[in-house]
Design an enzyme around this catalytic site. Structure first.
Site, PDB file in Angstrom:
ATOM      1  N   HIS A 158       0.817  -1.210   0.000  1.00 29.39           N
ATOM      2  CA  HIS A 158       0.000   0.000   0.000  1.00 29.39           C
ATOM      3  C   HIS A 158       0.856   1.267   0.000  1.00 29.39           C
ATOM      4  CE1 HIS A 158      -2.940   2.903   1.947  1.00 29.39           C
ATOM      5  NE2 HIS A 158      -3.648   2.417   0.951  1.00 29.39           N
TER       6      HIS A 158
ATOM      7  N   HIS B  68      -7.155  13.085   2.547  1.00 37.23           N
ATOM      8  CA  HIS B  68      -6.545  11.766   2.397  1.00 37.23           C
ATOM      9  C   HIS B  68      -5.133  11.690   2.964  1.00 37.23           C
ATOM     10  CE1 HIS B  68      -4.999   8.237  -0.033  1.00 37.23           C
ATOM     11  NE2 HIS B  68      -6.159   7.775   0.345  1.00 37.23           N
TER      12      HIS B  68
END
Length: 701
Positions: A433, A590
Site C-alpha cells: 500500500h 486523504h
C-alpha cells in the site's frame, strides 16, 4: 500508574462510526453553502459509500454469522448484533437521504429550471419523442423474462437496476417478471421542449412500454429493485501458482455472491415484494423501501453535465510546484532542496514530469515504483512503459489486490510486462500500500538516488480530488531505505535495519508506540507534550490504548480523522486531553501526517498508513520523517490551518456522534484557504526568482 484496559465502553464500533461518517457526507448534500450540483454529488457519494460498505464490511459480518461465529468485537457487539445495528442505522440514513432528495434537492433544481420529469408529467409531443427513442435505442437492448417452470429465475447482477413485475396470465395465474435496466445505456435522457432543461430516467422510459414488452400478461404491479451482493472476496495466495489468474477467476464471484440488501420502490405491493423476498432468500430486515429513484449515483453524472458553472464549485487551477516548474533541470531542483508538495492545491504534474523526464534521460539507469490505484488512462504507466522501451531497467510493483481496482491493475500489469518492465505482485499475504518512486541516475561517475514518497496513489485523476502530501528528496539515508524496501518486495530480502524509514508490518507499529510513549514520558516529567495526527481512519486497539495512556499522563492530543474513529474522546479520567475532529469538504482529506513535539524537536512524519490493524499488520507501508526545515514549516502551517477550519469541521463527542464547529464570526474554510495560499506561494517564489535572476545578471556585468 494503573494500567488502562480497553473496555467495550471506551471503544466506538467501527461499522457504526462509518455510518456516522456517511451521515457527515449527507450533511454536505444539505449544506446550502455548497452549490446545488455539488450537493447532488454528495448525495451520490452517500449512495456509493453505502454500497461498498455493504458489499465488503457487511459481507464480512454476514460470512461470520453464516459460520456461526459469536465472538464480540472491541465494542462488545457480536456479528449478528452489528448487522442489526447497521440495518437500523441504514434505514434512518436512507430515509434522511431521500427526504433531502425530495424536499431539498429536487425543489432547488426546479428553481433553476432543471427538472427530472415523472411519467405523468409528460406532454403528448414529449411522449412521441420518447416512443421513437425507445424503439430506436432502448428496446433492442432489453431482455424481458418471465419466471415459470421452464424458465428459472435469472442471476440478477450485483448493483444493477432492474424492474420487477407481478403478472397474471389469461387464466389468472400469478408470475414474476423481470427486466434489467441496461447499464450500457445512459441513465437519463434530455427531453426537448420547454424553457427548463428537462430529463427523464431510463427506467421511466422503459416502464412506459412494459405493457407491450409483456403483452401476453396483465400487469398487476411493477417497481424498480436492486440487490447488493457479498463482494468480500477470498483467495488462497499460498497455493496460488499464478496470482494473476487466481484474482481474475475470483473477480467473477462478485456476480453471484449472497444477496445482502434488497432495495425497492416504496410503492411496491406486498404480493410482489414477497415474490422477490422468496427468490432472493432474504429477511425483511434487509429490505429497504425507498421513496424515489433507486441508486442515486446518477446524480454525480447530472452534476458533471457541461454548462451550469454557476451551480458548481468554481474550478481551481492546481498551481505548479514552483521549485520544479521554474527550474530548467528537474533533477538539479530536487538535488538543491527537499520539496514537499500539497495536492491538489499544487499540481501532480510535477510527479508525472519527473517520471517522463526519467524515461528519456540517458543518465537514468533504473526506475522502481509501487502502483496501488492508477487512473484508467494513466500517464505514469505510459511513461514507465516508455522508459522500459528506451532500455532502462524498470521494476513496477502492481498491487493486484487493490479492492475494486483489481481488473484495472491486471490490465496495466500486462501492458507494463509487454513493454519490457519487470512487474511484481508483492509479498504473499500482504498488500503493498506504500507509495514510493525510486530513480537511479548516473551523475559524475557516481550513482544518485532520487526518491518520491507520498501519502496518496500515483493517480492523476484522484490527485485533483484528494488532499495528499508528496516528498521529493535525494537524502542518502532515505534513498538507501527505499532501495532496501524494493529489494525486499522483489526478492524477499530481509531488512535488518533501516536508516530513517519505518516499515509495516516490520516495525511501524512499534515506532508509533515509541513516539506516543515518548510524549507521555515528557508529560510525566512536567514538560510540554503534544501530538497532532491527521489520517483517514483510527481503529487500531493498541494505538488507541497508547493514546488513552498518553492523555491520562497529560499529553495534549489533537486528532484529525476524516472517516472512522473508534477512540472515544473527552471521557473523564481517560481521554480528557484528546480532541477529535473530522473535516468533510470539497476535497477528500486523504493525507496522513503525524507530529510529535518531542521536547521542542518538532518531529514531523508523513505516511501511507492509517492507524488501523490492516495497515500496521497486514500491509507494506512506510512512515517517513520530514527533516528539511522549510518542509516541516509547510506541514506545521498545513496542520494549523486545518485545525482552524470552522466551515467544514465536526467535533467527535464522547457518545460517538458529531457536531459542527461553531464559528466565531465568518466561517473559515481551510480548503479554500489552501487554494489561495498555493497561488500566493507560487507568485512569491516567481518574483523572488526573477529578482535573483536580475541580481545575477548585474554581478556578471
Amino acid at each position: 500508574m494503573e494500567e488502562i484496559i480497553l473496555t467495550h465502553e471506551n471503544y466506538i464500533n467501527r461499522e457504526l462510526s462509518f455510518m456516522e461518517f456517511n451521515q457527515r457526507v449527507l450533511e454536505e448534500a444539505r449544506d446550502l453553502s455548497n452549490p446545488l450540483f455539488e450537493r447532488l454529488k454528495f448525495a451520490s457519494i452517500v449512495t456509493s459509500n453505502l454500497e461498498e460498505f455493504y458489499m465488503i464490511r457487511y459481507g464480512s459480518l454476514s460470512d461470520q454469522i453464516a459460520a456461526g461465529l459469536k465472538k464480540t468485537d472491541p465494542s462488545g457487539l457480536t456479528p449478528k448484533e452489528q448487522t442489526r445495528a447497521i440495518d437500523d442505522r441504514t434505514r434512518k440514513l436512507l430515509a434522511d437521504l431521500y427526504k433531502t432528495f425530495n424536499e431539498e434537492l429536487i425543489p432547488a433544481a426546479r428553481s433553476v429550471q432543471f427538472r427530472i420529469l415523472h411519467r405523468e408529467e409528460l406532454k403528448p409531443e414529449q411522449l412521441s419523442y420518447l416512443n421513437q427513442l425507445y424503439e430506436d435505442s432502448i428496446f433492442p437492448v432489453l431482455t424481458p423474462m418471465v419466471i415459470d417452470s421452464s424458465r428459472p429465475f435469472p442471476l440478477i447482477m450485483n448493483n444493477t437496476l432492474n424492474i420487477a413485475l407481478h403478472l397474471l396470465d389469461s387464466e389468472g395465474r400469478a408470475f414474476l417478471g423481470t427486466v434489467q435496466v441496461p447499464s450500457v445505456l445512459d441513465r437519463f435522457y434530455r427531453i426537448p421542449g420547454g424553457k427548463a432543461r428537462q430529463f427523464i430516467l431510463l427506467e421511466d422510459i422503459i416502464k412506459l412500454h412494459l405493457s407491450n414488452l409483456f403483452d401476453a400478461y396483465q400487469i398487476q404491479d411493477l417497481v424498480c429493485y436492486k440487490v447488493t451482493r457479498n463482494a468480500d472476496l477470498e483467495y488462497d495466495e499460498d497455493d496460488a501458482q499464478d496470482l494473476l489468474m487466481v484474482i481474475k477467476e475470483t473477480l467473477k464471484q462478485r456476480k453471484w455472491g449472497r444477496v445482502l440488501k434488497l432495495e425497492v420502490e416504496h410503492t411496491i405491493s406486498d404480493d410482489l415484494l414477497n415474490m422477490l423476498i422468496d427468490r432472493f432468500e432474504i429477511e425483511m430486515s434487509n429490505v429497504f423501501r425507498l421513496d424515489g429513484p433507486l441508486d442515486l449515483t446518477f446524480l454525480s453524472k447530472i452534476a458533471n453535465l457541461p454548462g451550469h458553472e454557476g451551480l458548481k464549485f468554481e474550478s481551481i487551477q492546481s498551481m505548479p510546484v514552483p521549485e520544479i516548474t521554474l527550474a530548467q533541470d528537474i533533477f538539479k531542483a530536487i538535488a538543491k532542496q527537499d520539496i514537499l508538495i500539497h495536492h491538489p492545491y499544487e499540481s501532480f504534474d510535477s510527479v508525472i514530469q519527473l517520471v517522463r523526464t526519467s524515461a528519456k534521460d540517458p543518465n537514468v539507469l533504473a526506475i522502481k515504483m509501487t502502483l496501488y490505484r492508477v487512473s484508467g488512462n494513466s500517464p505514469i504507466v505510459e511513461a514507465l512503459a516508455e522508459a522500459a522501451e528506451n532500455g532502462k531497467q524498470v521494476t513496477v510493483l502492481v498491487e493486484l489486490k487493490a479492492r475494486f481496482d483489481e481488473e484495472n491493475n491486471i490490465n496495466w500489469a500486462l501492458r507494463l510486462e509487454k513493454a519490457g518492465c519487470h512487474v511484481i505482485y508483492g509479498i504473499v499475504g500482504l498488500k503493498t500500500h506504500c507509495k514510493a518512486l525510486l530513480i537511479i541516475r548516473r551523475e559524475n561517475n557516481k550513482i544518485q538516488r532520487y526518491v518520491h514518497l507520498g501519502t496518496g496513489n500515483y493517480n492523476d485523476v484522484t490527485a485533483r480530488l484528494y488532499t495528499d502530501i508528496g516528498l521529493l528528496t535525494i537524502r542518502q539515508e532515505l534513498g538507501e531505505d527505499i532501495s532496501n524496501m524494493f529489494n525486499r518486495l522483489s526478492g524477499q530480502t530481509l531488512i535488518k535495519t533501516l536508516n530513517k524509514v519505518s516499515m509495516a508490518p516490520d516495525y511501524m507499529r512499534e515506532r508509533f508506540s515509541e513516539l506516543i510513549r515518548n510524549e507521555a514520558r515528557h508529560a510525566r516529567q512536567g514538560k510540554k507534550a503534544r501530538i497532532i495526527a491527521k489520517m483517514n481512519s483510527l481503529v487500531d486497539k493498541e494505538i488507541i490504548q497508547e493514546l488513552y495512556k498518553a492523555s491520562r499522563d497529560g499529553v495534549e492530543i489533537d486528532l484529525i480523522v476524516r472517516g472512522i474513529c473508534c477512540l472515544r474522546p473527552n471521557v473523564k479520567g481517560l481521554s480528557e486531553n484528546i480532541r477529535v475532529r473530522s473535516l468533510v469538504g470539497r476535497f477528500l482529506e486523504h493525507s496522513r501526517i503525524f507530529y510529535f513535539y518531542d521536547n521542542g524537536k518538532d518531529n514531523y512524519y508523513i505516511s501511507s498508513a492509517d492507524w488501523m490493524e490492516r495497515n500496521l499488520n497486514k500491509r507494506i507501508e512506510l512512515l517517513i520523517p520530514v527533516e528539511d526545515k522549510k518542509c516541516k514549516e509547510k506541514l506545521r502551517e498545513l496542520l494549523s490551518i486545518t485545525m482552524s477550519d470552522t466551515a467544514k469541521s465536526r467535533i467527535l463527542l464522547s457518545d460517538g456522534t458529531y457536531r459542527r464547529v461553531e464559528p466565531k464570526g465568518q466561517p473559515f474554510n481551510s480548503q479554500e484557504a489552501f487554494i489561495e495560499l498555493s497561488r500566493k506561494r507560487f507568485e512569491k517564489f516567481k518574483k523572488k526568482l526573477n529578482k535573483e535572476g536580475v541580481q545575477d545578471e548585474d554581478q556578471s556585468m
